[in-house]
Design a protein around this motif. Structure first.
Motif, mmCIF file in Angstrom:
data_model
loop_
_atom_site.group_PDB
_atom_site.id
_atom_site.type_symbol
_atom_site.label_atom_id
_atom_site.label_comp_id
_atom_site.label_asym_id
_atom_site.label_seq_id
_atom_site.Cartn_x
_atom_site.Cartn_y
_atom_site.Cartn_z
ATOM 1 N N VAL A 105 8.694 0.131 -10.093
ATOM 2 C CA VAL A 105 7.246 0.800 -10.084
ATOM 3 C C VAL A 105 7.408 2.252 -10.944
ATOM 4 O O VAL A 105 6.496 2.664 -11.588
ATOM 5 C CB VAL A 105 7.007 0.926 -8.755
ATOM 6 C CG1 VAL A 105 5.615 1.560 -8.489
ATOM 7 C CG2 VAL A 105 6.751 -0.484 -8.046
ATOM 8 N N ASN A 128 0.493 -4.033 -11.549
ATOM 9 C CA ASN A 128 0.152 -4.576 -10.272
ATOM 10 C C ASN A 128 -0.735 -5.869 -10.551
ATOM 11 O O ASN A 128 -2.001 -5.654 -10.784
ATOM 12 C CB ASN A 128 -0.783 -3.372 -9.466
ATOM 13 C CG ASN A 128 -1.115 -3.704 -8.073
ATOM 14 O OD1 ASN A 128 -1.560 -4.842 -7.922
ATOM 15 N ND2 ASN A 128 -1.359 -2.854 -7.151
ATOM 16 N N SER A 188 -0.464 1.403 -10.222
ATOM 17 C CA SER A 188 1.012 0.694 -9.763
ATOM 18 C C SER A 188 1.044 -0.278 -8.633
ATOM 19 O O SER A 188 -0.101 -0.235 -7.989
ATOM 20 C CB SER A 188 1.873 1.889 -9.717
ATOM 21 O OG SER A 188 2.112 2.647 -10.899
ATOM 22 N N GLN A 189 2.041 -0.577 -8.065
ATOM 23 C CA GLN A 189 2.217 -1.234 -7.054
ATOM 24 C C GLN A 189 1.906 -0.342 -5.896
ATOM 25 O O GLN A 189 2.016 0.658 -6.073
ATOM 26 C CB GLN A 189 3.642 -1.952 -7.175
ATOM 27 C CG GLN A 189 4.055 -2.845 -8.211
ATOM 28 C CD GLN A 189 3.685 -4.386 -8.109
ATOM 29 O OE1 GLN A 189 2.846 -4.812 -8.856
ATOM 30 N NE2 GLN A 189 3.953 -4.987 -6.965
ATOM 31 N N GLU A 212 3.917 -7.410 -1.196
ATOM 32 C CA GLU A 212 4.083 -7.770 -2.578
ATOM 33 C C GLU A 212 3.443 -9.306 -3.018
ATOM 34 O O GLU A 212 3.003 -9.739 -2.008
ATOM 35 C CB GLU A 212 5.567 -7.806 -2.954
ATOM 36 C CG GLU A 212 6.360 -6.459 -3.147
ATOM 37 C CD GLU A 212 7.882 -6.475 -3.634
ATOM 38 O OE1 GLU A 212 8.172 -5.562 -3.950
ATOM 39 O OE2 GLU A 212 8.199 -7.713 -3.651
ATOM 40 N N SER A 240 -1.754 -4.213 -2.629
ATOM 41 C CA SER A 240 -1.255 -5.772 -3.246
ATOM 42 C C SER A 240 -2.199 -6.967 -2.800
ATOM 43 O O SER A 240 -1.899 -7.887 -3.042
ATOM 44 C CB SER A 240 0.160 -6.055 -2.940
ATOM 45 O OG SER A 240 0.327 -6.147 -1.482
#
Lengths: 358, 358
Positions: B196, B247, B183-184, B72, B221
């Motif tokens: 997410v 993200n 997205s993440q 992250e 990430s």
DNA sequence: CTGAAAGCGCTTACAG
DNA sequence: CTGAAAGCGCTTACAG
């Protein structure tokens, strides 16, 4: 809540015996020790921190005083905080985080009230208002950052002067003759951010000693200002072949700036920054850098602090001032300057690369 | 250390009178009150936190449980932490920072030992291992992040579903017909990072409802991976005219990616991210974004937590689940898609711009 | 309006 | 090897 009295009753012993059985501070028969341990486990006993602190005058908490200034690059601070917090936990301590703007007031509050056994100060200024209070406090203190007067506390910091010299020497060995240095904003200096001029002074002196032309500038800590300033500096000094960055925001902005100018490092410009490897990875900065080692510095500070807290002998040892020697992490962004390379065809790109982490 | 006994002696009263004079919890003659106040000031009295906690069963400390995962984007976490810490201080509370990897163990430790009066959990997962412990703890808890079962605690989060819909609707009003969502990382989802898929599901549904083509992908990430992935996505979907980013790392990488491809937003590609204004300013991200409001969420969590701690009535009130409605901060990175613009010459670039902060 | 006393939950000399 | 007791520094009923 379940107290040591409950444990004692369940184990059929006195409270003092229960306490000793749990702490192991005096010999207890195996039977009793087992009964107490069982009772504690079954009832889910955890000593009350306040009561223990009152009885022992130890909280097993360290204070962490961080300071956030609007003109500094906040994300860099997080790594110091984690270095402190993770190491403290490893040593059995919790961390009281203080982000209050008035750090001196906060320091007095947590030390006077005995909320902490020791204090780590981050972002220490040349003439830091928190220092006199910390020296007067009964708890020991450790700093990350070198103040003007380091007496009475343990001090840990990157050796910014050596870092500046290492940057210049590295460029010098590659035959660069003209460099640009971008430091943190001047406001940081005015507020007493000594590391800015410790590095800058060293760069200036070393460049003079090596016969290297140097253009030193302060850079903003925000985008897009810092990008604009980088453009202006490169415009103003077209003959400069090396760029030194003591400014995280500038480092983060540089890839776009280089791209916009159609420049590549090290082909057109050699670059050395000063930031952490974690920072470089997060932002994919492809520039070699002097590692600022925030986690290591936080860890060193806490280890020394806890030693002073727990070891009665360490308590009165002379205070340490430890400047971590700079380590240049080679990410391949330095090489011979364009002119030198054209002049000397056989010159390898980085004959004296210092290696560092792969 | 100076205790309340010292104050009492100096003021010539009993310890209880000194205590009452200081706390104002019962009426004290003006004379005595003054003498006690003077003594306290002169001797520099601060109550011992452990003793007070033992006597009152209140520590005036809140626990802050942060979790840092390697996959992250760590810098984003700092703003939540500061929102919590600053607000806690404003309300008279200190903050015990816990960054331990085993959050459940840490939570048990600080609640069982009564080190804190309440706890804020950051980075809450769908099936968060800390939650059962928090519900069983005697202290109240507040979450930043929506878990699968929000019972027993106060919950605060961005309305990620509404954010997803707002992103799609904004693009839809501008006549975009094909969008990419990044997205993440998928690891975040697997670990239970519900936000997410809350956003992603909403985007997918809303796109379907609006007849918009959507390409949803998870992005790394870290740089440079995320930049490489962005390039691949843009290569794979040349007809896409809008890019949605849930993200942070992708948002930070995008300027370079666009530059490398010779694209400009919104001329060639409309972009909406999901991050904080602070984040945008730090990295100079020129993209409109749904504000993730970390400081606000941290503040809300602490305010509710402290109310539950201090107000005996609030203690038993039903728990709140508050999803902050998304606010689109317009930074001018969205407009009509290139095709639509050529097709309809009179179309203004952003007829339905939602305004937001200037 | 004020004081003497109990009690919060621990730890640790003191005594056996 | 174990227990009864004192004490850490506060707050707060209880009593006057």
């Amino acid at each position: 809540m379940v107290t040591i009295g409950d444990i004692a009753r369940a184990a059929g012993v006195s409270r003092s015996t229960a306490s000793y059985a749990l702490s192991g501070k005096r010999s207890i028969s195996a039977q009793v020790r087992q009964r107490v341990a069982d009772a504690a486990r079954e009832l889910g006993y955890t000593p009350n921190a306040g009561a223990r602190a009152l009885a022992t005058a130890e909280t097993r908490v360290v204070g962490l005083l961080a300071q956030f200034h609007a003109d500094e690059f906040a994300p860099a601070m997080l790594q110091y905080m984690l270095g402190v917090s993770d190491t403290a936990r490893e040593l059995g301590y919790d961390t009281l985080l203080v982000t209050e703007a008035d750090g001196a007031r906060a320091l007095r509050r947590i030390t006077d009230s005995r909320m902490v056994d020791g204090v780590v100060l981050l972002n220490v200024a040349q003439d830091d208002a928190r220092l006199p209070l910390l020296r007067a406090a009964p708890q020991p203190g450790a700093l990350v950052g070198l103040p003007g007067d380091p007496s009475g506390v343990d001090v840990f910091d990157l050796d910014f002067a050596a870092a500046g010299r290492a940057m210049v020497d590295h460029m010098h060995r590659l035959r660069h003759r003209e460099l640009i240095l971008v430091s943190q904003p001047e406001h940081v200096v005015e507020r007493g951010g000594a590391y800015v001029w410790r590095l800058q002074d060293a760069v200036v002196q070393q460049a003079a000693a090596r016969g290297i032309g140097l253009h030193a500038a302060f850079g903003p800590s925000r985008q897009p200002d810092v990008g604009r300033d980088l453009h202006a500096l490169l415009d103003a000094h077209p003959a400069a072949t090396g760029l030194l960055l003591n400014n995280e925001a500038a480092a983060a902005a540089l890839p776009s700036v280089l791209h916009a100018r159609g420049l590549r490092a090290p082909r057109d410009l050699s670059v050395i920054g000063r930031y952490s490897d974690e920072f470089a990875r997060t932002f994919s900065l492809p520039f070699s850098s002097v590692e600022s080692a925030p986690d290591l510095l936080g860890e060193m500070a806490v280890r020394h602090l806890v030693r002073r807290i727990t070891d009665p002998l360490a308590r009165d040892e002379p205070h340490v001032l430890r400047l971590v020697p700079p380590e240049l992490v080679d990410r391949g962004s330095t090489g011979a300057p364009p002119t030198a390379r054209t002049a000397g065809p056989g010159t390898p790109p980085d004959p004296h690369g210092q290696g560092g982490r792969p």
